[in-house]
Enzyme design. Structure first.
Site, mmCIF file in Angstrom:
data_model
loop_
_atom_site.group_PDB
_atom_site.id
_atom_site.type_symbol
_atom_site.label_atom_id
_atom_site.label_comp_id
_atom_site.label_asym_id
_atom_site.label_seq_id
_atom_site.Cartn_x
_atom_site.Cartn_y
_atom_site.Cartn_z
ATOM 1 N N GLU A 1 36.652 39.641 33.999
ATOM 2 C CA GLU A 1 36.199 40.838 33.512
ATOM 3 C C GLU A 1 36.992 41.806 33.084
ATOM 4 O O GLU A 1 37.678 42.322 33.860
ATOM 5 C CB GLU A 1 35.041 41.380 34.360
ATOM 6 N N HIS B 1 39.313 41.686 36.453
ATOM 7 C CA HIS B 1 38.539 40.969 37.497
ATOM 8 C C HIS B 1 38.448 39.433 37.390
ATOM 9 O O HIS B 1 37.861 38.688 36.336
ATOM 10 C CB HIS B 1 37.289 41.548 37.696
ATOM 11 N N ASN C 1 28.408 40.022 39.201
ATOM 12 C CA ASN C 1 27.951 40.527 40.648
ATOM 13 C C ASN C 1 26.530 41.257 40.463
ATOM 14 O O ASN C 1 25.856 41.275 41.554
ATOM 15 C CB ASN C 1 29.116 41.165 41.424
ATOM 16 N N SER D 1 36.363 43.690 43.021
ATOM 17 C CA SER D 1 34.899 43.169 42.735
ATOM 18 C C SER D 1 33.953 44.186 42.812
ATOM 19 O O SER D 1 32.936 43.964 42.367
ATOM 20 C CB SER D 1 34.599 42.247 43.677
HETATM 21 P P1 NAI Z 1 42.848 38.064 50.895
HETATM 22 O O1 NAI Z 1 42.409 38.687 51.886
HETATM 23 O O2 NAI Z 1 42.836 36.493 50.675
HETATM 24 O O3 NAI Z 1 44.350 38.762 50.608
HETATM 25 C C1 NAI Z 1 44.555 39.981 50.302
HETATM 26 C C2 NAI Z 1 46.156 40.064 50.316
HETATM 27 O O4 NAI Z 1 46.589 41.488 50.355
HETATM 28 C C3 NAI Z 1 46.560 39.756 51.984
HETATM 29 O O5 NAI Z 1 47.771 38.810 51.902
HETATM 30 C C4 NAI Z 1 47.140 41.206 52.625
HETATM 31 O O6 NAI Z 1 48.324 40.797 53.452
HETATM 32 C C5 NAI Z 1 47.578 41.704 51.198
HETATM 33 N N1 NAI Z 1 47.506 43.151 51.348
HETATM 34 C C6 NAI Z 1 46.853 44.021 52.007
HETATM 35 N N2 NAI Z 1 47.296 45.248 52.053
HETATM 36 C C7 NAI Z 1 48.221 45.307 51.344
HETATM 37 C C8 NAI Z 1 48.991 46.285 50.928
HETATM 38 N N3 NAI Z 1 49.079 47.501 51.129
HETATM 39 N N4 NAI Z 1 50.293 46.073 49.901
HETATM 40 C C9 NAI Z 1 50.552 44.775 49.898
HETATM 41 N N5 NAI Z 1 49.499 43.758 50.081
HETATM 42 C C10 NAI Z 1 48.495 43.999 50.875
HETATM 43 O O7 NAI Z 1 41.868 38.686 49.726
HETATM 44 P P2 NAI Z 1 41.358 38.100 48.297
HETATM 45 O O8 NAI Z 1 40.123 37.368 48.348
HETATM 46 O O9 NAI Z 1 42.806 37.659 47.567
HETATM 47 O O10 NAI Z 1 41.047 39.518 47.697
HETATM 48 C C11 NAI Z 1 41.857 40.416 47.022
HETATM 49 C C12 NAI Z 1 41.188 41.386 46.091
HETATM 50 O O11 NAI Z 1 40.536 40.580 44.994
HETATM 51 C C13 NAI Z 1 40.003 42.320 46.628
HETATM 52 O O12 NAI Z 1 39.958 43.454 45.979
HETATM 53 C C14 NAI Z 1 38.801 41.455 46.443
HETATM 54 O O13 NAI Z 1 37.644 42.219 46.234
HETATM 55 C C15 NAI Z 1 39.170 40.825 44.882
HETATM 56 N N6 NAI Z 1 38.370 39.514 44.714
HETATM 57 C C16 NAI Z 1 38.308 38.562 45.542
HETATM 58 C C17 NAI Z 1 37.569 37.371 45.024
HETATM 59 C C18 NAI Z 1 37.317 36.322 46.268
HETATM 60 O O14 NAI Z 1 36.581 35.499 45.714
HETATM 61 N N7 NAI Z 1 38.086 36.203 47.196
HETATM 62 C C19 NAI Z 1 37.165 37.390 43.694
HETATM 63 C C20 NAI Z 1 37.402 38.307 42.891
HETATM 64 C C21 NAI Z 1 37.804 39.397 43.413
#
Ligand code: NAI
Length: 511
Positions: free
Chosen positions: A156, A144, A194, A123
């Site tokens: 995006e 995105h 954003n 993001s």
């Molecule tokens: P989350 O915390 O729910 O999930 C992240 C997952 O990645 C976790 O299950 C974690 O165990 C895993 N992980 C962490 N490091 C890792 C690695 N080195 N190798 C493999 N898996 C790994 O996070 P979320 O909310 O799904 O966000 C993920 C990405 O998406 C971030 O970059 C965030 O900025 C982006 N994003 C999030 C949004 C939201 O509303 N939550 C919306 C749009 C983008």
């Protein structure tokens, strides 16, 4: 380059909220999908979670059970990145940390084929920075998605400096084939959504800070007059103030402290107090057991009011308030056209009304020597608005103001009186959204259509900010911004050069 074929294997890294959603979207579109997470068992449980969600969709008759079985058969939990060797696109959705993400892409470059597209769902991290130092930086792109990915249509497609245009086009076309609404964006802080959304929160916070109205009233006005699904206070309570404040600070810092993105002290206070919103039980509103959401302040209508004698005198050209006049007329209010009455003015009973142009009612009443003057806020659609903000000059009498309230009550519009302040509530919010949207277009972040599509499909805005400015009149919106800038003496309200140029040329954003 066309969309990736259904036979292309898709890899998704990170099986959290976003990764699981993206994997579901790709599997629903017919791809074999490999899902990987570095926490043991998480990818497998994410697929079990997807199965539960799809079961609900069978009940809602969106899918047959046979289709769901096929979708689930296409989802594979894998243990290591080595399993991505046959992928044609890998989408990374792991923790928002540049070093961790860079390490993943570094590893993927030595595993995946040279033509495999590498995408990040980040993001806030620059795609240009993520691509720097890669062996094949041209294949690095932002993809995105918005949360929840299976439901929110927007994607995006973010290009960094090195991203190959064919790669971005392929990802765009692929997102289209996945039944999404893709838009192209240049890798700049906040991308489109954003960045352009910042004023939606910032202007409500400022109105609250200046005690123009309470949170419940401001929220209700953004819904009832602006047509937004939620107001800024209820929305940020839902997002979480830690998350929303962090995004604001990151955009503010990334733009070297441009005051247009300045974070709000009232939100910082909530973060400092750990009042993070719904998740902590307290934000702008309380979510404790038994807590009742406060009601918006509505001006009450006197029961002894005589509505039979209300009549309305209008100018021959009512401009943007024509819809309001039509609504009054349909409700049986006598409408008398007065030749020579200045454009956009109407008289209801004793009160003289006009749409806000960004000046305070007291200022306009003084400069133009107007008596019994009342300002009306912007509504998305005056024919259907349920609620509207009014403000008045201190010299406007209670009786004149009540004439307006009674007349609006007659046609089913609730009134909230807000403190006399520049551009009221909805006009101020929409003008600032349109200004930020115009600046994003000016700087080549996205096209006019791209920005509007992004705001409608990423945040469910009722209308794209630039289309909204077109319908109000770009020169009117630019005037609102100039008046805001003059009133506050702040750079925050400076009109974008594109807004100014379009206004001067008498044009509009969408041609
Ligand atoms: P989350 O915390 O729910 O999930 C992240 C997952 O990645 C976790 O299950 C974690 O165990 C895993 N992980 C962490 N490091 C890792 C690695 N080195 N190798 C493999 N898996 C790994 O996070 P979320 O909310 O799904 O966000 C993920 C990405 O998406 C971030 O970059 C965030 O900025 C982006 N994003 C999030 C949004 C939201 O509303 N939550 C919306 C749009 C983008």
């Amino acid at each position: 380059m066309l969309a990736l074929k259904q036979s292309t294997v898709i890899g998704v890294i990170g099986a959290g909220a976003m990764g699981a959603g993206i994997a579901q979207v790709a599997a629903q579109a017919g791809h074999q999908v490999k899902l990987c997470d570095n926490r043991e068992g998480v990818a497998k449980s994410a697929i079990e979670g997807i199965a539960k969600q799809l079961a609900v969709l069978i009940e809602r008759k969106k899918f047959t059970s046979e289709q769901v079985q096929q979708i689930l058969a296409r989802l594979h939990a894998v243990d290591t990145l080595n399993d991505f060797s046959d992928a044609g696109l890998v989408v990374e959705a792991i923790v928002e940390n540049i070093d961790v993400k860079k390490a993943i892409f570094d590893a993927l470059e030595s595993i995946c084929a040279a033509d495999c597209i590498l995408a990040s769902n980040t993001s806030s991290i620059s795609i240009t920075r993520l691509a720097a130092g890669m062996k094949h930086p041209k294949r690095m792109v932002g993809m995105h998605f918005f949360n929840p990915a299976p439901i929110m249509k927007l994607v995006e497609v973010v290009s960094g400096l090195a991203t190959d245009i064919d790669v971005a086009t392929c990802v765009y076309d692929t997102a289209l084939s996945w039944n999404k609404k893709p838009v192209y964006a240049a890798s700049t802080p906040g991308f489109i959504v954003n960045r352009v959304a910042r004023p939606f929160y910032a202007e409500s916070f400022r109105l609250r800070q200046e005690q123009v109205a309470d949170c419940a009233t401001l929220d209700a006005l953004l819904r009832g007059a602006g047509g937004f699904r939620m107001g800024a206070f209820e929305l940020t309570d839902m997002i979480g103030h830690d998350v929303n404040y962090a995004v604001t600070c990151s955009v503010f810092d990334a733009y070297y402290g441009d005051l247009r993105f300045q974070p709000s002290l009232i939100q910082k206070d909530l973060v400092d107090a750990s009042y993070l919103g719904r998740k902590s039980g307290q934000g702008f509103y309380s979510y404790q057991d038994g807590a009742e959401k406060p009601e918006a302040q509505i001006v009450s209508v006197s029961s002894s009011a005589d509505t039979n004698n209300i009549r309305c005198e209008v100018s021959e050209d009512m401009g943007h308030l024509a819809g309001l006049v039509a609504r009054l007329s349909q409700a049986g209010v006598p409408i008398i056209q007065v030749s020579g009455m200045a454009k956009g003015y109407l008289k209801i009973g004793r009160a003289l009304l006009a749409l806000t142009d960004g000046r305070m009612a007291c200022e306009r009443a003084k400069n133009e020597q107007l008596n019994e003057f009342v300002l009306v806020d912007l509504a998305l659609d005056y024919q259907h608005a349920a609620h509207i903000a009014l403000s008045r000059s201190a010299s406007t009498s209670e009786e004149a103001f009540n004439d307006v309230v009674q007349c609006f009550d007659l046609v089913g519009i609730k009134v909230s009186e807000v403190v006399d302040s520049p551009a009221l509530v909805v006009m101020r919010t929409v003008a600032m959204l349109a200004n930020e949207a115009a600046d994003a277009v000016l700087q080549g972040v996205a096209s006019v259509e791209g920005v509007d599509t992004a705001m409608c499909f990423g945040l469910n805005y009722p209308k794209g900010p630039l289309a909204w400015a077109d319908s109000i009149g770009v020169s009117d919106v630019e005037a609102v911004l100039r008046h805001l800038q003059l009133a506050y003496g702040e750079d925050r309200y400076r009109p974008s050069l594109l807004m100014r140029r379009t206004a001067l040329l008498g044009g509009q954003f969408h041609v």
